[in-house]
Design a protein around this motif. Structure first.
Motif, mmCIF file in Angstrom:
data_model
loop_
_atom_site.group_PDB
_atom_site.id
_atom_site.type_symbol
_atom_site.label_atom_id
_atom_site.label_comp_id
_atom_site.label_asym_id
_atom_site.label_seq_id
_atom_site.Cartn_x
_atom_site.Cartn_y
_atom_site.Cartn_z
ATOM 1 N N UNK A 76 0.814 -1.212 0.000
ATOM 2 C CA UNK A 76 0.000 0.000 0.000
ATOM 3 C C UNK A 76 0.847 1.262 0.000
ATOM 4 N N UNK A 77 2.135 1.127 0.198
ATOM 5 C CA UNK A 77 3.022 2.283 0.247
ATOM 6 C C UNK A 77 3.304 2.661 1.688
ATOM 7 N N UNK A 78 4.207 3.577 1.893
ATOM 8 C CA UNK A 78 4.599 4.045 3.226
ATOM 9 C C UNK A 78 4.993 2.863 4.118
ATOM 10 N N UNK A 79 5.710 1.894 3.530
ATOM 11 C CA UNK A 79 6.166 0.701 4.247
ATOM 12 C C UNK A 79 5.018 -0.102 4.861
ATOM 13 N N UNK A 80 3.902 -0.157 4.153
ATOM 14 C CA UNK A 80 2.737 -0.902 4.630
ATOM 15 C C UNK A 80 2.338 -1.931 3.583
ATOM 16 N N UNK A 81 2.244 -3.184 4.030
ATOM 17 C CA UNK A 81 1.771 -4.252 3.165
ATOM 18 C C UNK A 81 0.681 -4.989 3.944
ATOM 19 N N UNK A 82 -0.438 -5.252 3.278
ATOM 20 C CA UNK A 82 -1.553 -5.945 3.930
ATOM 21 C C UNK A 82 -1.948 -7.176 3.142
ATOM 22 N N UNK A 83 -2.430 -8.159 3.865
ATOM 23 C CA UNK A 83 -2.892 -9.385 3.239
ATOM 24 C C UNK A 83 -4.401 -9.298 3.042
ATOM 25 N N UNK A 84 -4.832 -9.634 1.839
ATOM 26 C CA UNK A 84 -6.248 -9.620 1.482
ATOM 27 C C UNK A 84 -6.608 -10.959 0.871
ATOM 28 N N UNK A 85 -7.884 -11.299 0.945
ATOM 29 C CA UNK A 85 -8.343 -12.444 0.161
ATOM 30 C C UNK A 85 -8.256 -12.031 -1.302
ATOM 31 N N UNK A 86 -8.260 -13.012 -2.192
ATOM 32 C CA UNK A 86 -8.134 -12.681 -3.615
ATOM 33 C C UNK A 86 -9.258 -11.764 -4.083
ATOM 34 N N UNK A 87 -10.481 -12.005 -3.587
ATOM 35 C CA UNK A 87 -11.617 -11.172 -3.989
ATOM 36 C C UNK A 87 -11.463 -9.740 -3.468
ATOM 37 N N UNK A 88 -11.051 -9.607 -2.191
ATOM 38 C CA UNK A 88 -10.848 -8.269 -1.629
ATOM 39 C C UNK A 88 -9.711 -7.542 -2.346
ATOM 40 N N UNK A 89 -8.645 -8.283 -2.633
ATOM 41 C CA UNK A 89 -7.507 -7.691 -3.352
ATOM 42 C C UNK A 89 -7.913 -7.205 -4.729
ATOM 43 N N UNK A 90 -8.708 -8.017 -5.431
ATOM 44 C CA UNK A 90 -9.196 -7.614 -6.756
ATOM 45 C C UNK A 90 -10.052 -6.361 -6.649
#
Length: 192
Positions: free
Chosen positions: A119-133
């Motif tokens: 997501x930027x600013x040294x932030x990475x989040x895990x999402x389900x494939x549907x949420x990520x899409x």
């Protein structure tokens, strides 16, 4: 007095903080209404032109950033779609990914139910494939909408630059014409 009101009505509005340029039909009226002499008017117009050029540089940089961002988002959407397509098939996905600039590695991805998005600013989040899409599609739509607004702003800005350049030329030419008339009047007075 009618010319004062008509000139005020002709003044264009601003667009997202970019002031509109006024087309000068009658230079003499413009100078009297603004209370400026020719040199001051030319200085003001040149300064305004420089401001427009500065804003144009900033908008062009934003446009370049968005044009680079859109393909990245589209690539991410494609990867998530491939992950979703491979999910449940039991077939692993072999992918090359960039570890660092110019350094690539190969990964074997088996039945991924989630994706990690930077997501930027040294932030990475895990999402389900549907949420990520859904998130990537929303970001893509926002980037494309921002690019359209930016293109419209650039067009408006280019129009203002053209109007200002024409106004500078008109004021300068009017001044040259006035000086020539004064010179001719002095020459005619000396001859008689």
């Amino acid at each position: 007095m009618a010319s004062l009101s008509s000139t005020a009505e002709e003044t264009t509005t601003e667009r997202r903080g970019i002031p509109g340029a006024q087309f000068v039909e009658d230079v003499e009226t413009y100078l009297t209404q603004s209370g400026l002499d020719v040199n001051s008017a030319l200085s003001f117009l040149q300064e305004r032109l420089q401001q427009y050029k500065l804003v144009e540089m900033k908008l062009l940089a934003q446009q370049r950033d968005l044009q680079a961002k859109i393909p990245d988002i589209e690539k991410c959407l494609d990867v998530v779609a491939i992950l979703q397509a491979k999910k449940g098939t039991g077939e692993p996905l072999i992918a090359d990914f960039e570890v660092s600039e110019g350094i690539y590695s190969q990964a074997r991805i088996e039945d991924a139910g989630s994706v990690c998005l930077w997501l930027g600013a040294n932030v990475m989040l895990e999402y389900s494939c549907q949420e990520g899409t859904a998130l990537l599609q929303k970001n893509l739509d926002n980037a494309k909408a921002s690019l359209e607004v930016l293109v419209a702003d650039l067009q408006f800005l280019r129009d203002q630059v053209t109007i200002t350049q024409v106004t500078i030329a008109r004021v300068y030419n009017w001044d040259v014409h006035q000086k020539r008339r004064m010179r001719e009047a002095v020459t005619a007075e000396k001859d008689s």
